[in-house]
Design a protein around this motif. Structure first.
Motif, PDB file in Angstrom:
ATOM      1  N   LEU A 144       0.177   6.227  13.625  1.00  0.00           N
ATOM      2  CA  LEU A 144      -0.519   5.941  14.281  1.00  0.00           C
ATOM      3  C   LEU A 144      -0.590   6.651  15.860  1.00  0.00           C
ATOM      4  O   LEU A 144      -1.982   8.328  15.741  1.00  0.00           O
ATOM      5  CB  LEU A 144      -1.002   4.517  15.107  1.00  0.00           C
ATOM      6  CG  LEU A 144      -1.247   3.779  14.705  1.00  0.00           C
ATOM      7  CD1 LEU A 144      -2.297   2.291  14.520  1.00  0.00           C
ATOM      8  CD2 LEU A 144      -2.459   3.764  13.264  1.00  0.00           C
ATOM      9  N   TYR A 145      -0.179   7.201  16.389  1.00  0.00           N
ATOM     10  CA  TYR A 145      -0.452   8.406  16.901  1.00  0.00           C
ATOM     11  C   TYR A 145       0.284  10.007  16.634  1.00  0.00           C
ATOM     12  O   TYR A 145      -0.915  10.360  17.485  1.00  0.00           O
ATOM     13  CB  TYR A 145       1.260   8.542  18.652  1.00  0.00           C
ATOM     14  CG  TYR A 145       1.459   9.548  19.316  1.00  0.00           C
ATOM     15  CD1 TYR A 145       0.466   9.983  20.459  1.00  0.00           C
ATOM     16  CD2 TYR A 145       2.360   9.961  19.305  1.00  0.00           C
ATOM     17  CE1 TYR A 145       0.370  10.379  21.637  1.00  0.00           C
ATOM     18  CE2 TYR A 145       1.921  10.948  20.397  1.00  0.00           C
ATOM     19  CZ  TYR A 145       1.711  11.152  21.622  1.00  0.00           C
ATOM     20  OH  TYR A 145       1.464  12.236  22.077  1.00  0.00           O
ATOM     21  N   PHE A 146       0.810   9.858  15.643  1.00  0.00           N
ATOM     22  CA  PHE A 146       1.353  11.316  14.453  1.00  0.00           C
ATOM     23  C   PHE A 146      -0.002  11.755  14.127  1.00  0.00           C
ATOM     24  O   PHE A 146      -0.593  12.698  14.293  1.00  0.00           O
ATOM     25  CB  PHE A 146       1.606  11.297  14.248  1.00  0.00           C
ATOM     26  CG  PHE A 146       3.690  10.841  14.338  1.00  0.00           C
ATOM     27  CD1 PHE A 146       3.689  10.858  15.564  1.00  0.00           C
ATOM     28  CD2 PHE A 146       3.947  10.249  13.188  1.00  0.00           C
ATOM     29  CE1 PHE A 146       5.348  10.144  16.289  1.00  0.00           C
ATOM     30  CE2 PHE A 146       5.575  10.187  13.743  1.00  0.00           C
ATOM     31  CZ  PHE A 146       5.861  10.318  14.875  1.00  0.00           C
ATOM     32  N   CYS A 150      -2.657  15.019  15.022  1.00  0.00           N
ATOM     33  CA  CYS A 150      -3.531  15.572  13.932  1.00  0.00           C
ATOM     34  C   CYS A 150      -4.793  15.918  13.438  1.00  0.00           C
ATOM     35  O   CYS A 150      -4.936  16.379  13.446  1.00  0.00           O
ATOM     36  CB  CYS A 150      -2.700  15.114  12.886  1.00  0.00           C
ATOM     37  SG  CYS A 150      -3.132  15.839  10.929  1.00  0.00           S
ATOM     38  N   GLU A 151      -5.660  14.940  14.574  1.00  0.00           N
ATOM     39  CA  GLU A 151      -6.807  14.829  13.734  1.00  0.00           C
ATOM     40  C   GLU A 151      -7.676  15.123  14.774  1.00  0.00           C
ATOM     41  O   GLU A 151      -8.952  15.316  14.693  1.00  0.00           O
ATOM     42  CB  GLU A 151      -7.213  12.841  13.817  1.00  0.00           C
ATOM     43  CG  GLU A 151      -6.755  12.505  11.762  1.00  0.00           C
ATOM     44  CD  GLU A 151      -7.551  11.464  12.724  1.00  0.00           C
ATOM     45  OE1 GLU A 151      -7.472  10.323  13.064  1.00  0.00           O
ATOM     46  OE2 GLU A 151      -8.036  11.062  10.769  1.00  0.00           O
ATOM     47  N   SER A 152      -6.999  15.004  15.982  1.00  0.00           N
ATOM     48  CA  SER A 152      -7.757  16.240  17.470  1.00  0.00           C
ATOM     49  C   SER A 152      -7.479  17.876  16.975  1.00  0.00           C
ATOM     50  O   SER A 152      -8.359  18.174  18.219  1.00  0.00           O
ATOM     51  CB  SER A 152      -6.830  15.595  18.374  1.00  0.00           C
ATOM     52  OG  SER A 152      -5.453  16.255  18.691  1.00  0.00           O
ATOM     53  N   LYS A 153      -6.741  18.392  15.895  1.00  0.00           N
ATOM     54  CA  LYS A 153      -6.506  19.407  16.373  1.00  0.00           C
ATOM     55  C   LYS A 153      -8.405  19.974  15.880  1.00  0.00           C
ATOM     56  O   LYS A 153      -8.164  19.285  15.063  1.00  0.00           O
ATOM     57  CB  LYS A 153      -5.500  19.389  15.157  1.00  0.00           C
ATOM     58  CG  LYS A 153      -4.071  19.731  15.613  1.00  0.00           C
ATOM     59  CD  LYS A 153      -3.227  20.483  14.898  1.00  0.00           C
ATOM     60  CE  LYS A 153      -2.189  20.026  15.452  1.00  0.00           C
ATOM     61  NZ  LYS A 153      -0.210  19.968  14.562  1.00  0.00           N
ATOM     62  N   PHE A 159       0.079  21.612   6.662  1.00  0.00           N
ATOM     63  CA  PHE A 159       1.244  20.463   6.905  1.00  0.00           C
ATOM     64  C   PHE A 159       0.601  19.157   7.518  1.00  0.00           C
ATOM     65  O   PHE A 159       0.577  18.165   7.112  1.00  0.00           O
ATOM     66  CB  PHE A 159       2.382  20.646   8.096  1.00  0.00           C
ATOM     67  CG  PHE A 159       3.256  19.112   8.657  1.00  0.00           C
ATOM     68  CD1 PHE A 159       4.496  19.491   7.694  1.00  0.00           C
ATOM     69  CD2 PHE A 159       2.455  18.192   9.451  1.00  0.00           C
ATOM     70  CE1 PHE A 159       5.109  19.048   8.126  1.00  0.00           C
ATOM     71  CE2 PHE A 159       3.798  17.201   9.550  1.00  0.00           C
ATOM     72  CZ  PHE A 159       4.790  17.159   9.172  1.00  0.00           C
ATOM     73  N   ASP A 160      -0.584  19.332   8.558  1.00  0.00           N
ATOM     74  CA  ASP A 160      -1.915  18.222   8.683  1.00  0.00           C
ATOM     75  C   ASP A 160      -2.234  17.766   7.686  1.00  0.00           C
ATOM     76  O   ASP A 160      -2.132  16.965   7.397  1.00  0.00           O
ATOM     77  CB  ASP A 160      -1.898  18.745   9.680  1.00  0.00           C
ATOM     78  CG  ASP A 160      -1.611  19.605  10.757  1.00  0.00           C
ATOM     79  OD1 ASP A 160      -1.113  18.631  11.084  1.00  0.00           O
ATOM     80  OD2 ASP A 160      -2.247  20.264  11.419  1.00  0.00           O
ATOM     81  N   SER A 161      -2.553  18.729   6.604  1.00  0.00           N
ATOM     82  CA  SER A 161      -3.382  17.936   5.667  1.00  0.00           C
ATOM     83  C   SER A 161      -2.668  17.228   4.879  1.00  0.00           C
ATOM     84  O   SER A 161      -3.552  16.204   4.171  1.00  0.00           O
ATOM     85  CB  SER A 161      -4.097  19.013   4.669  1.00  0.00           C
ATOM     86  OG  SER A 161      -5.162  20.488   5.969  1.00  0.00           O
ATOM     87  N   GLN A 288       9.119  15.196  13.768  1.00  0.00           N
ATOM     88  CA  GLN A 288       9.860  15.855  14.689  1.00  0.00           C
ATOM     89  C   GLN A 288       8.394  17.066  14.678  1.00  0.00           C
ATOM     90  O   GLN A 288       8.485  18.175  15.047  1.00  0.00           O
ATOM     91  CB  GLN A 288      10.891  16.909  12.955  1.00  0.00           C
ATOM     92  CG  GLN A 288      12.149  16.250  13.127  1.00  0.00           C
ATOM     93  CD  GLN A 288      12.292  15.733  11.202  1.00  0.00           C
ATOM     94  OE1 GLN A 288      12.032  15.743  10.412  1.00  0.00           O
ATOM     95  NE2 GLN A 288      14.209  15.534  11.510  1.00  0.00           N
ATOM     96  N   TYR A 289       7.929  17.068  13.723  1.00  0.00           N
ATOM     97  CA  TYR A 289       6.402  18.437  13.881  1.00  0.00           C
ATOM     98  C   TYR A 289       6.129  17.727  15.055  1.00  0.00           C
ATOM     99  O   TYR A 289       5.275  19.262  15.621  1.00  0.00           O
ATOM    100  CB  TYR A 289       5.838  17.979  12.508  1.00  0.00           C
ATOM    101  CG  TYR A 289       5.150  19.327  12.324  1.00  0.00           C
ATOM    102  CD1 TYR A 289       5.354  20.318  11.890  1.00  0.00           C
ATOM    103  CD2 TYR A 289       3.171  18.755  12.617  1.00  0.00           C
ATOM    104  CE1 TYR A 289       4.251  21.224  11.548  1.00  0.00           C
ATOM    105  CE2 TYR A 289       2.268  19.864  12.505  1.00  0.00           C
ATOM    106  CZ  TYR A 289       2.922  21.034  11.905  1.00  0.00           C
ATOM    107  OH  TYR A 289       1.862  22.212  11.507  1.00  0.00           O
ATOM    108  N   TYR A 290       5.135  16.898  15.185  1.00  0.00           N
ATOM    109  CA  TYR A 290       4.181  15.747  16.507  1.00  0.00           C
ATOM    110  C   TYR A 290       4.415  16.010  18.000  1.00  0.00           C
ATOM    111  O   TYR A 290       3.984  16.376  18.659  1.00  0.00           O
ATOM    112  CB  TYR A 290       3.511  15.129  15.759  1.00  0.00           C
ATOM    113  CG  TYR A 290       2.492  15.457  14.110  1.00  0.00           C
ATOM    114  CD1 TYR A 290       1.105  16.686  14.375  1.00  0.00           C
ATOM    115  CD2 TYR A 290       2.985  14.695  13.343  1.00  0.00           C
ATOM    116  CE1 TYR A 290       0.687  16.894  13.733  1.00  0.00           C
ATOM    117  CE2 TYR A 290       1.974  15.117  12.152  1.00  0.00           C
ATOM    118  CZ  TYR A 290       0.906  16.458  12.283  1.00  0.00           C
ATOM    119  OH  TYR A 290       0.044  16.895  11.226  1.00  0.00           O
TER     120      TYR A 290
END
Length: 330
Positions: A144-146, A150-153, A159-161, A288-290
């Motif tokens: 949920l944190y990841f 992502c949604e805050s960007k 990658f996000d999509s 690894q990404y977020y």
């Protein structure tokens, strides 16, 4: 240079050396050695060495003996970490797709679990007994944190999509994993397993199994923990099945080979199913990404994520089949 400290500690002269990942191949006037370096604090490192020495003392044949320093120590402090010395062996990494080599790996890990029984440590450290549900709850929350990051960007990457597109599927599975664990006999089974005081290698990747002309050697004990043997077995199953190899026949092959050394009950197979349910690879690439923000290219991250999502259909189909076979043994 820390090599001078190594020479003094072991009483040889280093003629040349080669760095290979996290080890140093040392060519000395007394032979060829492997210096294994780890960057843990002393408390963690003492646990690793204690676990290795316990296996060595119990006669476990698939581990390289540790050479003591001139002063009789098992390791020495170097730079910002610690290191121990073993022989450097001429060997090749196993190929899990070769069933003969896979059988050798299964035997090596099962015999590690048997040899480790009775291991006790003076302080509670790296003790995972009874903590699977706690661990997976934490990781489910981290998903949920990841997503929140992502949604805050304002502008989302490719990658996000992709991560968002497959989020609900994997998050729902993490919740199902937790629900299945909570209706299982996990804690009851762990109470009996805890009395065995077993060690798990905790990194059963193929590159940690080396084949020589006369033996198979299991290396790199940096992630060693105390936990049920089911942990290593479940991890070994996942490593062999993921990325297009989701086959119940292969699952049964590994399970049956392991059971030649340590029998596995139907209830325990159900716990392995629950362990395999958690979307570990999806969580890992998100971490690894977020969070970790590994210094990889966007292309590298995309390759990793796409590999996970392309594997999802086969993985879900396999887990459904496995639940059909063992779900009644919860």
């Amino acid at each position: 240079m820390f090599l001078e400290k190594v020479e003094k500690a072991y009483g040889f002269n280093v003629e040349s050396y080669e760095k290979i990942k996290n080890i140093y191949k040392l060519i000395t006037d007394r032979g060829i050695y492997c210096l294994k370096v780890s960057k843990y604090d002393l408390k963690q490192y003492n646990f690793i060495i204690s676990a290795m020495n316990y296996l060595i003392d119990k006669g476990y044949e698939h581990i390289l003996p540790i050479y003591k320093t001139i002063e009789g120590e098992n390791y020495l402090a170097i730079d910002d970490g610690y290191a121990y010395l073993t022989d450097f062996i001429d060997a090749k990494e196993v190929d899990f797709k070769d069933l003969t080599e896979l059988k050798m790996c299964i035997e090596a890990i099962a015999k590690l679990h048997l040899a480790s029984r009775g291991f006790k440590y003076e302080i509670r450290i790296r003790d995972y007994y009874g903590r699977w549900i706690e661990k997976f709850k934490k990781r489910s929350s981290e998903l949920l944190y990841f997503r929140a990051i992502c949604e805050s960007k304002d502008e989302k990457s490719e990658f996000d999509s992709i991560f968002l597109k497959y989020f609900d599927l994997h998050y729902r599975q993490s919740l199902k994993c937790l629900k299945d664990f909570e209706t299982s006999n996990y804690f009851k089974i762990m109470e009996s397993h805890k009395r065995l005081h077993e060690i798990c290698h905790h990194d059963t990747a193929n590159h940690n199994f080396l084949i020589t002309h006369e033996n198979i050697v299991l290396i790199d004990y940096d992630y060693v923990i105390m936990d049920t043997h089911l942990h290593d077995l479940a991890s070994l199953l996942i490593r062999n099945l993921r990325y297009g190899n989701w086959d119940i026949k292969l699952f049964n092959f590994i399970l049956n080979e392991y059971s030649r050394y340590i029998p596995i009950t139907l209830e325990e197979i159900y716990l392995i199913f629950c362990f395999m349910e958690f979307p570990q690879d999806y969580w890992q690439v998100g971490l690894q990404y977020y969070v970790e923000k590994q210094p990889w290219t966007e292309e590298n991250f995309l390759k990793r994520l796409n590999r996970v999502v392309l594997d999802a259909e086969g993985r879900f189909k396999f887990l459904s089949e496995l639940e059909g076979l063992y779900g009644k043994y919860r």
